[in-house]
Enzyme design. Sequence first.
Site, PDB file in Angstrom:
ATOM      1  N   TYR A 109       8.896  -2.757   2.596  1.00  0.00           N
ATOM      2  CA  TYR A 109       8.606  -1.330   2.545  1.00  0.00           C
ATOM      3  C   TYR A 109       9.110  -0.649   3.821  1.00  0.00           C
ATOM      4  O   TYR A 109       9.130  -1.254   4.893  1.00  0.00           O
ATOM      5  CB  TYR A 109       7.103  -1.086   2.441  1.00  0.00           C
ATOM      6  CG  TYR A 109       6.513  -1.407   1.085  1.00  0.00           C
ATOM      7  CD1 TYR A 109       6.538  -0.479   0.054  1.00  0.00           C
ATOM      8  CD2 TYR A 109       5.918  -2.641   0.858  1.00  0.00           C
ATOM      9  CE1 TYR A 109       5.987  -0.762  -1.190  1.00  0.00           C
ATOM     10  CE2 TYR A 109       5.354  -2.942  -0.379  1.00  0.00           C
ATOM     11  CZ  TYR A 109       5.392  -1.999  -1.392  1.00  0.00           C
ATOM     12  OH  TYR A 109       4.861  -2.291  -2.620  1.00  0.00           O
ATOM     13  N   TYR A 148       7.434 -10.152  -2.155  1.00  0.00           N
ATOM     14  CA  TYR A 148       7.183 -10.310  -0.721  1.00  0.00           C
ATOM     15  C   TYR A 148       5.880 -11.074  -0.487  1.00  0.00           C
ATOM     16  O   TYR A 148       4.957 -11.042  -1.314  1.00  0.00           O
ATOM     17  CB  TYR A 148       7.131  -8.946  -0.019  1.00  0.00           C
ATOM     18  CG  TYR A 148       6.097  -7.980  -0.542  1.00  0.00           C
ATOM     19  CD1 TYR A 148       4.774  -8.024  -0.109  1.00  0.00           C
ATOM     20  CD2 TYR A 148       6.444  -7.001  -1.468  1.00  0.00           C
ATOM     21  CE1 TYR A 148       3.823  -7.134  -0.578  1.00  0.00           C
ATOM     22  CE2 TYR A 148       5.505  -6.103  -1.951  1.00  0.00           C
ATOM     23  CZ  TYR A 148       4.196  -6.172  -1.502  1.00  0.00           C
ATOM     24  OH  TYR A 148       3.263  -5.287  -1.982  1.00  0.00           O
ATOM     25  N   ARG A 158       3.444 -11.230  -3.658  1.00  0.00           N
ATOM     26  CA  ARG A 158       3.347 -10.194  -4.675  1.00  0.00           C
ATOM     27  C   ARG A 158       4.602 -10.228  -5.536  1.00  0.00           C
ATOM     28  O   ARG A 158       5.711 -10.284  -5.019  1.00  0.00           O
ATOM     29  CB  ARG A 158       3.245  -8.798  -4.048  1.00  0.00           C
ATOM     30  CG  ARG A 158       2.052  -8.509  -3.212  1.00  0.00           C
ATOM     31  CD  ARG A 158       0.734  -8.225  -3.913  1.00  0.00           C
ATOM     32  NE  ARG A 158       0.709  -8.130  -5.345  1.00  0.00           N
ATOM     33  CZ  ARG A 158       0.669  -6.983  -6.060  1.00  0.00           C
ATOM     34  NH1 ARG A 158       0.713  -5.823  -5.445  1.00  0.00           N
ATOM     35  NH2 ARG A 158       0.577  -6.998  -7.356  1.00  0.00           N
ATOM     36  N   HIS A 161       7.251  -5.146  -8.062  1.00  0.00           N
ATOM     37  CA  HIS A 161       6.450  -4.116  -8.727  1.00  0.00           C
ATOM     38  C   HIS A 161       6.795  -2.740  -8.171  1.00  0.00           C
ATOM     39  O   HIS A 161       7.343  -2.607  -7.076  1.00  0.00           O
ATOM     40  CB  HIS A 161       4.947  -4.380  -8.556  1.00  0.00           C
ATOM     41  CG  HIS A 161       4.488  -4.380  -7.132  1.00  0.00           C
ATOM     42  ND1 HIS A 161       4.633  -5.456  -6.291  1.00  0.00           N
ATOM     43  CD2 HIS A 161       3.879  -3.413  -6.386  1.00  0.00           C
ATOM     44  CE1 HIS A 161       4.140  -5.165  -5.098  1.00  0.00           C
ATOM     45  NE2 HIS A 161       3.686  -3.931  -5.120  1.00  0.00           N
ATOM     46  N   HIS A 163       4.806   1.065  -7.684  1.00  0.00           N
ATOM     47  CA  HIS A 163       3.541   1.803  -7.739  1.00  0.00           C
ATOM     48  C   HIS A 163       3.764   3.170  -8.384  1.00  0.00           C
ATOM     49  O   HIS A 163       4.779   3.824  -8.140  1.00  0.00           O
ATOM     50  CB  HIS A 163       2.987   2.025  -6.329  1.00  0.00           C
ATOM     51  CG  HIS A 163       2.694   0.760  -5.588  1.00  0.00           C
ATOM     52  ND1 HIS A 163       1.458   0.158  -5.598  1.00  0.00           N
ATOM     53  CD2 HIS A 163       3.485  -0.020  -4.790  1.00  0.00           C
ATOM     54  CE1 HIS A 163       1.487  -0.933  -4.849  1.00  0.00           C
ATOM     55  NE2 HIS A 163       2.713  -1.059  -4.351  1.00  0.00           N
TER      56      HIS A 163
END
Length: 243
Positions: A109, A148, A158, A161, A163
């Site tokens: 991120y 990640y 995770r 994905h 959000h």
Amino acid sequence: MTDRKGAFLHRDRSWHPPGLTPGYKTSVARSPQKALISMNTTLSEQTGPVFGHGVLGDLDNDLILNYAASGEMAIGQRIIVHGRVLDQNGKGVPGVLLEFWQANAGGRYRHKKEGYLAPLDPNFGGCGRTVTDENGGYSFRTIKPGAYPWPNRTNDWRPAHIHFSLFGSGFAQRLITQMYFEGDPMIWKCPIVETIPSHDAIEQLIALLDMDNAVPMDARAYKFDIVLRGRRSTLFENRKEGN
């Protein structure tokens, strides 16, 4: 989330994970210690603010370009995510503001407190938004995010994905969920996903590969419909009491 004349409708809470799920270790500190209560919303919460089409930029729904320098593009597998926002009767809901955010192709991120040392893409910001059309449809372009690691258990990751945040006609009407990708085996190894007691509820969070809407030699497509309310609404992280 309501229409402008209706009340908040409850959904099937048996689909939702319990508040305390020790396998997802942050739930230990965050889980409620007392019985849940419902509070009535105020008129101002149900009637404002109102988001209009004019607040959107031309590239807000194109994550490949909306953070890139002139002549540059984000790095990664190019995809189109599309679908419809639906009510419990399968009718499209127009005018819903969708915001979406994600990691880059390496699973990182763009956040100053990011702890995963995968490389940053200087041309990828990782967020965007759009508004549903008159049939409840939406679409945006992006790159497929990477998986990640995260500090839960010794080696938890995770799955890839995206959000989603959805806004209705009032300030209190915000719903948050996540979209996963068809065929990803890591979905079923994720401690957060494992907290969801219903296999059907998990399946509703998985976008299906849709090659009929792919762009040849450019981008694959994934279809992800979001059901706002009713017994089989999409699982929303922040509205376990009903939406």
